[in-house]
Motif scaffolding. Sequence first.
Motif, PDB file in Angstrom:
ATOM      1  N   LEU A  71       0.852  -1.186   0.000  1.00 15.24           N
ATOM      2  CA  LEU A  71       0.000   0.000   0.000  1.00 15.24           C
ATOM      3  C   LEU A  71       0.888   1.237   0.000  1.00 15.24           C
ATOM      4  N   LEU A  72       0.592   2.166  -0.902  1.00 18.63           N
ATOM      5  CA  LEU A  72       1.314   3.432  -0.984  1.00 18.63           C
ATOM      6  C   LEU A  72       0.394   4.518  -0.449  1.00 18.63           C
ATOM      7  N   ILE A  73       0.849   5.189   0.602  1.00 19.43           N
ATOM      8  CA  ILE A  73       0.002   6.174   1.283  1.00 19.43           C
ATOM      9  C   ILE A  73       0.700   7.528   1.321  1.00 19.43           C
ATOM     10  N   GLU A  74      -0.020   8.554   0.915  1.00 19.50           N
ATOM     11  CA  GLU A  74       0.433   9.947   1.068  1.00 19.50           C
ATOM     12  C   GLU A  74      -0.474  10.606   2.097  1.00 19.50           C
ATOM     13  N   ARG A  75       0.123  11.306   3.035  1.00 19.31           N
ATOM     14  CA  ARG A  75      -0.668  11.877   4.129  1.00 19.31           C
ATOM     15  C   ARG A  75      -0.229  13.295   4.424  1.00 19.31           C
ATOM     16  N   MET A  76      -1.204  14.170   4.583  1.00 17.77           N
ATOM     17  CA  MET A  76      -0.989  15.540   5.038  1.00 17.77           C
ATOM     18  C   MET A  76      -1.594  15.677   6.422  1.00 17.77           C
ATOM     19  N   TYR A 115      -2.397  18.342   9.730  1.00 15.22           N
ATOM     20  CA  TYR A 115      -2.650  19.761   9.955  1.00 15.22           C
ATOM     21  C   TYR A 115      -2.824  20.077  11.436  1.00 15.22           C
ATOM     22  N   ASP A 116      -2.543  21.342  11.781  1.00 12.69           N
ATOM     23  CA  ASP A 116      -2.805  21.802  13.138  1.00 12.69           C
ATOM     24  C   ASP A 116      -4.234  22.317  13.241  1.00 12.69           C
ATOM     25  N   GLY A 117      -4.568  22.890  14.386  1.00 12.64           N
ATOM     26  CA  GLY A 117      -5.929  23.351  14.607  1.00 12.64           C
ATOM     27  C   GLY A 117      -6.358  24.495  13.725  1.00 12.64           C
ATOM     28  N   HIS A 118      -5.401  25.162  13.080  1.00 15.53           N
ATOM     29  CA  HIS A 118      -5.715  26.261  12.160  1.00 15.53           C
ATOM     30  C   HIS A 118      -5.660  25.808  10.699  1.00 15.53           C
ATOM     31  N   ARG A 119      -5.659  24.499  10.518  1.00 22.41           N
ATOM     32  CA  ARG A 119      -5.603  23.870   9.189  1.00 22.41           C
ATOM     33  C   ARG A 119      -4.327  24.252   8.436  1.00 22.41           C
ATOM     34  N   GLN A 120      -3.256  24.483   9.191  1.00 19.37           N
ATOM     35  CA  GLN A 120      -1.961  24.742   8.599  1.00 19.37           C
ATOM     36  C   GLN A 120      -1.163  23.425   8.548  1.00 19.37           C
ATOM     37  N   PRO A 121      -0.509  23.139   7.432  1.00 15.22           N
ATOM     38  CA  PRO A 121       0.212  21.871   7.315  1.00 15.22           C
ATOM     39  C   PRO A 121       1.410  21.804   8.252  1.00 15.22           C
ATOM     40  N   ILE A 122       1.561  20.667   8.899  1.00 14.87           N
ATOM     41  CA  ILE A 122       2.721  20.481   9.768  1.00 14.87           C
ATOM     42  C   ILE A 122       3.559  19.276   9.335  1.00 14.87           C
ATOM     43  N   GLU A 123       2.996  18.430   8.478  1.00 14.41           N
ATOM     44  CA  GLU A 123       3.733  17.243   8.058  1.00 14.41           C
ATOM     45  C   GLU A 123       3.213  16.758   6.713  1.00 14.41           C
ATOM     46  N   TYR A 124       4.153  16.328   5.871  1.00 17.26           N
ATOM     47  CA  TYR A 124       3.817  15.600   4.653  1.00 17.26           C
ATOM     48  C   TYR A 124       4.592  14.294   4.706  1.00 17.26           C
ATOM     49  N   VAL A 125       3.885  13.174   4.609  1.00 12.89           N
ATOM     50  CA  VAL A 125       4.548  11.883   4.761  1.00 12.89           C
ATOM     51  C   VAL A 125       4.100  10.915   3.676  1.00 12.89           C
ATOM     52  N   THR A 126       5.048  10.150   3.177  1.00 13.99           N
ATOM     53  CA  THR A 126       4.742   9.063   2.261  1.00 13.99           C
ATOM     54  C   THR A 126       5.147   7.763   2.944  1.00 13.99           C
ATOM     55  N   SER A 127       4.296   6.751   2.845  1.00 12.25           N
ATOM     56  CA  SER A 127       4.554   5.481   3.513  1.00 12.25           C
ATOM     57  C   SER A 127       4.310   4.322   2.560  1.00 12.25           C
ATOM     58  N   VAL A 128       5.114   3.311   2.733  1.00 12.66           N
ATOM     59  CA  VAL A 128       4.940   2.060   2.000  1.00 12.66           C
ATOM     60  C   VAL A 128       4.666   0.975   3.030  1.00 12.66           C
ATOM     61  N   TYR A 129       3.452   0.416   3.013  1.00 11.95           N
ATOM     62  CA  TYR A 129       3.062  -0.630   3.954  1.00 11.95           C
ATOM     63  C   TYR A 129       3.109  -1.989   3.265  1.00 11.95           C
ATOM     64  N   ARG A 130       3.716  -2.949   3.922  1.00  8.76           N
ATOM     65  CA  ARG A 130       3.688  -4.306   3.393  1.00  8.76           C
ATOM     66  C   ARG A 130       2.261  -4.816   3.387  1.00  8.76           C
ATOM     67  N   GLY A 131       1.940  -5.680   2.424  1.00  6.59           N
ATOM     68  CA  GLY A 131       0.567  -6.143   2.276  1.00  6.59           C
ATOM     69  C   GLY A 131       0.009  -6.806   3.513  1.00  6.59           C
ATOM     70  N   THR A 132       0.837  -7.538   4.248  1.00  6.81           N
ATOM     71  CA  THR A 132       0.368  -8.217   5.447  1.00  6.81           C
ATOM     72  C   THR A 132       0.086  -7.261   6.592  1.00  6.81           C
ATOM     73  N   ALA A 133       0.463  -5.984   6.428  1.00  7.34           N
ATOM     74  CA  ALA A 133       0.191  -4.991   7.488  1.00  7.34           C
ATOM     75  C   ALA A 133      -1.188  -4.396   7.351  1.00  7.34           C
ATOM     76  N   THR A 134      -1.877  -4.647   6.235  1.00  6.94           N
ATOM     77  CA  THR A 134      -3.151  -3.974   6.009  1.00  6.94           C
ATOM     78  C   THR A 134      -4.193  -4.418   7.024  1.00  6.94           C
ATOM     79  N   ASN A 135      -4.125  -5.658   7.501  1.00  7.17           N
ATOM     80  CA  ASN A 135      -5.082  -6.085   8.510  1.00  7.17           C
ATOM     81  C   ASN A 135      -4.948  -5.275   9.781  1.00  7.17           C
ATOM     82  N   CYS A 136      -3.718  -4.905  10.125  1.00  3.61           N
ATOM     83  CA  CYS A 136      -3.509  -4.081  11.325  1.00  3.61           C
ATOM     84  C   CYS A 136      -4.045  -2.681  11.107  1.00  3.61           C
ATOM     85  N   MET A 137      -3.957  -2.200   9.873  1.00 10.28           N
ATOM     86  CA  MET A 137      -4.353  -0.821   9.610  1.00 10.28           C
ATOM     87  C   MET A 137      -5.858  -0.655   9.573  1.00 10.28           C
TER      88      MET A 137
END
Length: 241
Positions: A210-215, A217-239
């Motif tokens: 699974l390829l995940i892009e995530r933004m 935000y703080d309480g003012h809807r200002q971005p604080i993090e941009y992250v890309t993640s690669v999850y192994r297929g067997t991790a999807t049950n945990c997610m």
Amino acid sequence: MKFVLNKNTPIPLYYQLKQWIIEQIERGDLKPGDVIPSERELSEEFEISRMTVRQALTELVNEGKLVRERGKGTFVAEPKISQDLFRLTSFSEDMKSRGMTPGASVIDVTVNTASSVLQKHLNVDAEDKVLIIKRLRMADDKPMALETAHFPLSKFPGLDEQDFNNMSIYQYIESHYNTAISSASQSIEVGLANETEAKLLDISPNSPILLIERMTYDGHRQPIEYVTSVYRGTATNCMWN
């Protein structure tokens, strides 16, 4: 007018073909489920080697834009799913809630000036510094995900001086920078693991991921993090369970 690859440019031929296919998908000329011409057909149409065609198609498959079905061919993949996250937890919190022990192994930490992509995602200027943290995320000492997180140092000065092994960055940001992490949005698509990802995640090359892009935000809807993640297929049950 027929598209012709430019053989007099330093841009690799496989990359030109790859971008042409992406443009066809984005314009709607190629729709999810449509079959892609065979390597032989594309090779003959664009007057390039089948190896060049194979490289373009393989990268598109690995990026989740195309899917291969053995004995049937290569098809345009379904578009990735976008969602807003109303229950926001860190990886560490999520694993603990499932009775698993979270962990993280830092692969690389760098500070770079913001690229054009990061300027857009993090709402920073070209001269601003961005902290980039690559970590292997673990659960019960088993690799679950390969994560690359980007943080604006203009918002979090000194964050680059911390030890990120087995540390919840979210908890640290909230407690040391008086910043409430309140919402996030992410997109999800499927792909196949390349050799580097497979080695780190302890799976076979071309295994489903699974390829995940995530933004985030703080309480003012200002971005604080941009992250890309690669999850192994067997991790999807945990997610998702």
